[in-house]
Design an enzyme around this catalytic site. Structure first.
Site, short mmCIF file in Angstrom:
data_model
loop_
_atom_site.label_atom_id
_atom_site.label_comp_id
_atom_site.label_asym_id
_atom_site.label_seq_id
_atom_site.Cartn_x
_atom_site.Cartn_y
_atom_site.Cartn_z
N HIS A 58 -11.22 2.96 -11.59
CA HIS A 58 -11.31 1.51 -11.41
C HIS A 58 -9.94 0.89 -11.49
CE1 HIS A 58 -11.95 2.54 -15.65
NE2 HIS A 58 -11.29 1.43 -15.95
N GLU A 110 -11.25 4.42 -20.55
CA GLU A 110 -12.49 4.47 -21.35
C GLU A 110 -13.70 4.82 -20.49
OE1 GLU A 110 -12.69 0.62 -23.11
OE2 GLU A 110 -11.12 1.05 -24.59
N HIS A 112 -8.04 -2.61 -12.47
CA HIS A 112 -8.15 -3.92 -13.11
C HIS A 112 -7.28 -4.91 -12.33
CE1 HIS A 112 -9.50 -2.35 -17.20
NE2 HIS A 112 -9.01 -1.24 -16.67
N ILE A 139 -16.35 -7.12 -18.64
CA ILE A 139 -17.22 -7.65 -19.70
C ILE A 139 -16.41 -8.14 -20.90
CG2 ILE A 139 -17.65 -5.51 -21.02
CD1 ILE A 139 -20.65 -6.22 -20.85
P1 AMP Z 1 -10.43 1.39 -18.89
O1 AMP Z 1 -9.89 1.33 -20.29
O2 AMP Z 1 -9.36 1.28 -17.86
O3 AMP Z 1 -11.36 2.58 -18.67
O4 AMP Z 1 -11.28 0.06 -18.73
C1 AMP Z 1 -12.67 0.01 -18.77
C2 AMP Z 1 -13.04 -1.43 -18.66
O5 AMP Z 1 -14.40 -1.54 -18.37
C3 AMP Z 1 -12.79 -2.25 -19.94
O6 AMP Z 1 -11.89 -3.32 -19.66
C4 AMP Z 1 -14.19 -2.74 -20.31
O7 AMP Z 1 -14.19 -4.03 -20.88
C5 AMP Z 1 -14.91 -2.69 -18.98
N1 AMP Z 1 -16.35 -2.53 -19.05
C6 AMP Z 1 -17.04 -1.62 -19.76
N2 AMP Z 1 -18.37 -1.77 -19.57
C7 AMP Z 1 -18.50 -2.80 -18.69
C8 AMP Z 1 -19.62 -3.45 -18.09
N3 AMP Z 1 -20.88 -3.05 -18.35
N4 AMP Z 1 -19.40 -4.48 -17.26
C9 AMP Z 1 -18.14 -4.88 -17.00
N5 AMP Z 1 -17.04 -4.31 -17.53
C10 AMP Z 1 -17.22 -3.29 -18.37
#
Ligand code: AMP
Length: 113
Positions: A99, A94, A101, A30
């Site tokens: 997940h 977060e 990336h 997002i």
């Molecule tokens: P991390 O810091 O590795 O936990 O990355 C979490 C990622 O999830 C971040 O890059 C956010 O931008 C992404 N994210 C959070 N909420 C959503 C959502 N609803 N749809 C798509 N990506 C998301």
């Protein structure tokens, strides 16, 4: 504890889904950090990289083969890209649903800022 990613799997909130199979789901981040920024998640809830077990090895392997497919689909396989899994606070995690990336489409520079 369920996260926003479980809601995406359940289609309770929208996401730009680019791939799905029995084990994993992939959707656009997002808040993209590059022209291509896609997340691959296991459908099964795994909180962090610390919580994987041998039982998850098929799923984790699938995440890698799907990453390669997504890179090819987005024409970044030859130019290059980065795969990142953040874990816990120092890793910058977060969302506590494991997940990966996939980030590419521009020069990403040094591995760490
Ligand atoms: P991390 O810091 O590795 O936990 O990355 C979490 C990622 O999830 C971040 O890059 C956010 O931008 C992404 N994210 C959070 N909420 C959503 C959502 N609803 N749809 C798509 N990506 C998301």
């Amino acid at each position: 504890m369920s996260t926003i990613f479980s809601k995406i799997i359940a289609r309770e909130i929208p996401a730009d889904i680019v791939y799905e199979d029995d084990l994993v789901l992939a959707f656009k981040d997002i808040a993209p950090q590059a022209p291509v920024h896609i997340l691959i998640i296991p459908k099964q809830e795994i909180a962090t990289a610390n919580d994987v077990t041998e039982a998850d090895e098929l799923t984790l392997g699938r995440m890698m083969t799907v990453a390669a497919k997504i890179a090819k689909d987005n024409n970044i396989d030859e130019s290059g890209y980065r795969l990142i899994i953040n874990c816990n606070e120092d890793g910058g995690q977060e969302v506590f649903h494991l997940h990966m990336h996939i980030i590419g489409g521009r020069k990403l520079g040094a591995m760490l800022p």
